[in-house]
Design a protein around this motif. Structure first.
Motif, PDB file in Angstrom:
ATOM      1  N   ARG A  97      -2.690  11.946  -2.101  1.00 28.16           N
ATOM      2  CA  ARG A  97      -2.971  10.615  -1.571  1.00 28.16           C
ATOM      3  C   ARG A  97      -3.164  10.596  -0.074  1.00 28.16           C
ATOM      4  O   ARG A  97      -2.339  11.123   0.677  1.00 28.16           O
ATOM      5  CB  ARG A  97      -1.806   9.695  -1.938  1.00 28.16           C
ATOM      6  CG  ARG A  97      -2.369   8.414  -2.435  1.00 28.16           C
ATOM      7  CD  ARG A  97      -1.355   7.432  -2.817  1.00 28.16           C
ATOM      8  NE  ARG A  97      -1.627   6.316  -1.945  1.00 28.16           N
ATOM      9  CZ  ARG A  97      -0.760   5.401  -1.653  1.00 28.16           C
ATOM     10  NH1 ARG A  97       0.436   5.438  -2.153  1.00 28.16           N
ATOM     11  NH2 ARG A  97      -1.112   4.425  -0.861  1.00 28.16           N
ATOM     12  N   VAL A 139       0.835  -1.198   0.000  1.00 27.10           N
ATOM     13  CA  VAL A 139       0.000   0.000   0.000  1.00 27.10           C
ATOM     14  C   VAL A 139       0.876   1.258   0.000  1.00 27.10           C
ATOM     15  O   VAL A 139       0.500   2.298  -0.513  1.00 27.10           O
ATOM     16  CB  VAL A 139      -0.980  -0.026   1.198  1.00 27.10           C
ATOM     17  CG1 VAL A 139      -1.804   1.250   1.264  1.00 27.10           C
ATOM     18  CG2 VAL A 139      -1.891  -1.247   1.128  1.00 27.10           C
ATOM     19  N   LYS A 147      -9.569   3.788   6.820  1.00 26.74           N
ATOM     20  CA  LYS A 147      -8.861   2.526   6.555  1.00 26.74           C
ATOM     21  C   LYS A 147      -9.270   1.981   5.187  1.00 26.74           C
ATOM     22  O   LYS A 147      -8.431   1.582   4.386  1.00 26.74           O
ATOM     23  CB  LYS A 147      -9.204   1.537   7.674  1.00 26.74           C
ATOM     24  CG  LYS A 147      -8.518   0.194   7.568  1.00 26.74           C
ATOM     25  CD  LYS A 147      -8.125  -0.375   8.938  1.00 26.74           C
ATOM     26  CE  LYS A 147      -9.297  -0.713   9.835  1.00 26.74           C
ATOM     27  NZ  LYS A 147      -9.835  -2.052   9.634  1.00 26.74           N
ATOM     28  N   LYS A 148     -10.554   2.011   4.911  1.00 30.60           N
ATOM     29  CA  LYS A 148     -11.040   1.524   3.598  1.00 30.60           C
ATOM     30  C   LYS A 148     -10.475   2.369   2.472  1.00 30.60           C
ATOM     31  O   LYS A 148     -10.018   1.863   1.460  1.00 30.60           O
ATOM     32  CB  LYS A 148     -12.570   1.597   3.529  1.00 30.60           C
ATOM     33  CG  LYS A 148     -13.265   0.435   4.201  1.00 30.60           C
ATOM     34  CD  LYS A 148     -14.787   0.527   4.000  1.00 30.60           C
ATOM     35  CE  LYS A 148     -15.495  -0.198   5.141  1.00 30.60           C
ATOM     36  NZ  LYS A 148     -16.902   0.171   5.284  1.00 30.60           N
ATOM     37  N   TRP A 149     -10.537   3.677   2.650  1.00 29.54           N
ATOM     38  CA  TRP A 149     -10.106   4.582   1.571  1.00 29.54           C
ATOM     39  C   TRP A 149      -8.615   4.450   1.290  1.00 29.54           C
ATOM     40  O   TRP A 149      -8.192   4.484   0.133  1.00 29.54           O
ATOM     41  CB  TRP A 149     -10.440   6.037   1.943  1.00 29.54           C
ATOM     42  CG  TRP A 149     -11.910   6.317   1.965  1.00 29.54           C
ATOM     43  CD1 TRP A 149     -12.902   5.570   1.382  1.00 29.54           C
ATOM     44  CD2 TRP A 149     -12.564   7.426   2.591  1.00 29.54           C
ATOM     45  NE1 TRP A 149     -14.123   6.150   1.623  1.00 29.54           N
ATOM     46  CE2 TRP A 149     -13.949   7.282   2.355  1.00 29.54           C
ATOM     47  CE3 TRP A 149     -12.110   8.514   3.339  1.00 29.54           C
ATOM     48  CZ2 TRP A 149     -14.882   8.191   2.837  1.00 29.54           C
ATOM     49  CZ3 TRP A 149     -13.030   9.425   3.818  1.00 29.54           C
ATOM     50  CH2 TRP A 149     -14.407   9.271   3.560  1.00 29.54           C
ATOM     51  N   GLU A 170      -3.344  -5.484   3.371  1.00 30.49           N
ATOM     52  CA  GLU A 170      -4.097  -4.759   4.389  1.00 30.49           C
ATOM     53  C   GLU A 170      -3.444  -3.436   4.719  1.00 30.49           C
ATOM     54  O   GLU A 170      -2.252  -3.259   4.529  1.00 30.49           O
ATOM     55  CB  GLU A 170      -4.217  -5.612   5.654  1.00 30.49           C
ATOM     56  CG  GLU A 170      -5.302  -6.663   5.504  1.00 30.49           C
ATOM     57  CD  GLU A 170      -5.466  -7.532   6.738  1.00 30.49           C
ATOM     58  OE1 GLU A 170      -5.348  -6.995   7.855  1.00 30.49           O
ATOM     59  OE2 GLU A 170      -5.715  -8.729   6.556  1.00 30.49           O
ATOM     60  N   GLY A 190      -6.735   1.878   1.722  1.00 29.17           N
ATOM     61  CA  GLY A 190      -6.518   0.594   1.061  1.00 29.17           C
ATOM     62  C   GLY A 190      -6.942   0.620  -0.396  1.00 29.17           C
ATOM     63  O   GLY A 190      -6.277   0.074  -1.273  1.00 29.17           O
ATOM     64  N   ALA A 191      -8.044   1.292  -0.673  1.00 27.97           N
ATOM     65  CA  ALA A 191      -8.579   1.314  -2.033  1.00 27.97           C
ATOM     66  C   ALA A 191      -7.972   2.442  -2.864  1.00 27.97           C
ATOM     67  O   ALA A 191      -8.244   2.542  -4.059  1.00 27.97           O
ATOM     68  CB  ALA A 191     -10.100   1.465  -1.975  1.00 27.97           C
ATOM     69  N   GLY A 192      -7.162   3.301  -2.226  1.00 22.56           N
ATOM     70  CA  GLY A 192      -6.611   4.444  -2.950  1.00 22.56           C
ATOM     71  C   GLY A 192      -7.687   5.453  -3.326  1.00 22.56           C
ATOM     72  O   GLY A 192      -7.547   6.194  -4.310  1.00 22.56           O
ATOM     73  N   THR A 193      -8.762   5.491  -2.562  1.00 22.57           N
ATOM     74  CA  THR A 193      -9.865   6.412  -2.846  1.00 22.57           C
ATOM     75  C   THR A 193      -9.429   7.859  -2.620  1.00 22.57           C
ATOM     76  O   THR A 193      -8.789   8.158  -1.615  1.00 22.57           O
ATOM     77  CB  THR A 193     -11.059   6.095  -1.901  1.00 22.57           C
ATOM     78  OG1 THR A 193     -11.367   4.725  -2.036  1.00 22.57           O
ATOM     79  CG2 THR A 193     -12.270   6.958  -2.198  1.00 22.57           C
ATOM     80  N   ALA A 245      -5.722 -10.537   0.676  1.00 25.30           N
ATOM     81  CA  ALA A 245      -5.551  -9.194   0.091  1.00 25.30           C
ATOM     82  C   ALA A 245      -4.645  -8.356   1.004  1.00 25.30           C
ATOM     83  O   ALA A 245      -4.596  -8.588   2.211  1.00 25.30           O
ATOM     84  CB  ALA A 245      -6.914  -8.529  -0.043  1.00 25.30           C
TER      85      ALA A 245
END
Ligand code: FAD
Ligand code: FES
Lengths: 411, 104
Positions: free
Chosen positions: A365, A287, A382-384, A320, A386-389, A318
């Motif tokens: 980023r 990541v 945490k989700k963002w 983390e 990981g997803a590069g949102t 996947a």
């Protein structure tokens, strides 16, 4: 399929303990031996600097799994056993008591140890470090009844112990070399917030000072002399200045070591039969696109799952995002990601309200989110990460906008 | 001491004797109930101890505090009956409690 393979795990901490659980969950049905130089089954370390210091909790409640689990899962646990040498040529381990153990797969989960204070003659019965249960039990016994605790090092462990000590009515001084607490691991906003919180509860925080000398009387530390000449009297002291990886076994065996045992994305060392996980490993972090030595529970869990997948011949899990937490007083801190290379910090909410978060960016980023009493920001952050949102910086700064509405959605 | 029934995602039933003051999460970990990974060890951070409380028990079990509610809001599969098992301490009033595990 793996029936006759022997997996030996060195170190029964969080990484070793979680690996046992993960291996069986992934379907590895070979032999598992867990070798630990401690006397207790794998247990939780985070409570040792937090609530546990002020409570009476049985040892069993700290265990990752009850004793019966290891029997049920056919895991051989060797406590009070130290591994002294790895013989890679014939895949054997030599233990301190002379026992030899054969392995097909070896997993080094030897963790890290507390960094000692670089001062001569620094061994006193009331000077502590905090890494394992034995350290914690000694500290706890003396904390109840202490009058003045000196904490050397304003990192998470030191600050958590400071908070627990204040809750017991003990006077506390924190000695920190840097200009702010948590200097290496937190944003300035978060450092300053903790500084104020501790000060408001009576903790004396001394910044930009080092320790010049420890004064003692009859084997007991009596005061800490700072390098600005100030002397802080104390009847108890804790040194919390970081940890050093226990990578000597690997180094002696000729494995690649560089501030921890260097591993690849499968947690494999430079020897394909040997893996390293947890605080001792120097691992790739996809990541963040670099190698890192992490010291947190989420890392032990992730790497345990990785090795379990490799040994059970399952697909890798996947990638983390690392996460971490700290409990001090009634403040819940949750951190998603790593605040590395950050150039912009955006504060959401007002620190004075005890509910805020810091979104830390490198360019556009999102790298990390520090969330104080703000679980939604932590969970979504945490989700963002990981997803590069992409996150809208203007919106995220406005606490009246729901955090969920701050992600930039691709159409 | 009280008896708790955990029902996992596949419908398997686990009964555990849980001591007063010990959390529902610990009871589940002790009995290796699938789906209660309890990664953070009860710190209310990981949400890997997500359960649903059977309707007739919801009033006795009580409501989550603010931190727990905010955490639950971001958890997959949230329902009005959702709780984090590490935030519920056992007591004699909860003898006979039935909970469903949210995750696989
Ligand atoms: C007081 C404290 C509070 C913490 N709080 C948090 C927190 O809130 N959140 C968080 O995410 N992380 C926290 N951490 C960090 C977390 O506990 C560590 O990241 C984690 O324990 C690392 O697991 P590990 O198995 O790699 O190492 P360890 O848990 O250190 O275990 C390594 C084990 O290997 C044994 N060993 C070493 N060499 C040998 C040998 N040659 N032979 C046999 N055995 C050996 C050691 O004695 C030890 O038992 C905390 C740590 C401490 C000390
Ligand atoms: S165990 Fe982590 S939130 Fe309950």
């Amino acid at each position: 399929m793996n029936n006759n393979k022997k997996a030996v795990i060195v170190g029964g901490g969080h990484a070793g303990g979680n690996l046992v659980i993960a291996l069986r969950k992934a379907g590895f049905d070979g032999h598992i031996t867990l070798v630990s130089d401690e006397g207790a089954l794998p247990y939780q370390r985070p409570p040792l600097s937090k609530s546990w210091l002020n409570e009476s909790v049985t040892l069993e409640r700290l265990y990752l799994k009850p004793a019966a689990f290891y029997d049920e899962q056919r895991v051989q646990v060797m406590l009070n056993s130290t591994v002294e040498r790895i013989q890679r040529n014939d895949k054997r381990l030599l233990l301190a008591d002379g026992t030899a153990l054969e392995y097909d797969y070896l997993v080094l989960a030897t963790g890290a140890r507390a960094r000692p204070l670089a001062l001569p003659g620094g061994e006193f019965e009331n000077l502590h470090c905090l890494r394992n249960l034995a350290d914690a039990e000694r500290l706890k016994a003396q904390l109840h009844g202490a009058t003045h605790l000196a904490v050397i090092g304003g990192g998470y462990i030191g600050l958590e112990v400071a908070a627990s000590a204040r809750q017991l009515g003990v006077k506390v001084s924190v000695i920190e070399r840097e200009s702010r607490l948590l200097a290496r691991v937190a944003s300035e906003t978060l450092s300053h917030y903790y500084q104020r919180q501790h000060q408001a509860r009576g903790v004396d925080i001394l910044n930009r000072v080092g320790v010049a000398e420890l004064k003692s009387d009859a084997g007991r530390l009596t005061s800490v002399v700072l390098d600005n000449g100030v002397e802080t009297a104390c009847d108890l002291a804790l040194v919390g200045i970081g940890a050093i990886p226990n990578d000597e076994l690997a180094r002696a065996a000729g494995l690649q070591v560089d501030n921890g045992i260097v591993v690849d994305h499968q947690a494999r060392t430079s020897d394909p039969a040997i893996f390293a996980i947890g605080d001792v490993s120097q691992r790739p972090l996809p990541v963040y696109n670099r190698q890192f030595r992490l010291e947190n529970i989420s890392n032990t869990l992730e790497q345990a799952k990785i090795v379990a997948a490799v040994l059970a011949e399952q697909p890798l899990p996947a990638d983390e995002v690392p996460w971490f937490w700290s409990d001090q007083y009634d403040i819940k801190l949750q951190i998603a990601g790593l605040g590395i290379d950050t150039d912009v910090d955006i504060v959401r909410g007002d620190p004075a309200s005890d509910k805020f978060s810091v979104f830390r960016f490198c360019g556009d980023r999102l790298m990390a989110v520090e969330a104080v009493n703000s679980p939604a920001e932590f969970m979504l952050g945490k989700k963002w990460i990981g997803a590069g949102t992409a996150v809208d910086r203007g919106l995220i700064a406005d606490a009246s906008v729901s955090v969920r509405d701050c992600a930039v959605l691709h159409s | 001491m009280a008896t708790v029934t955990y029902i996992d995602k596949s419908g398997n039933v686990y009964q555990a004797e849980v001591e007063d003051g010990v959390t529902l999460m610990e009871g589940a970990v002790h009995s290796s109930v699938p789906g209660i990974d309890a990664e953070c060890g009860g710190a209310c951070v990981c949400a890997t101890c997500h359960i649903y409380i059977d309707e007739e028990w919801q009033a006795t079990v009580g409501r989550p505090n603010e931190i727990e509610s905010m955490t639950l809001e971001e958890v997959d599969g949230i329902k009005p009956s959702s709780r984090l098992a590490c935030q519920i301490a056992m007591s004699s009033e909860l003898d006979g409690l039935v909970v469903h595990v949210a995750n696989e």
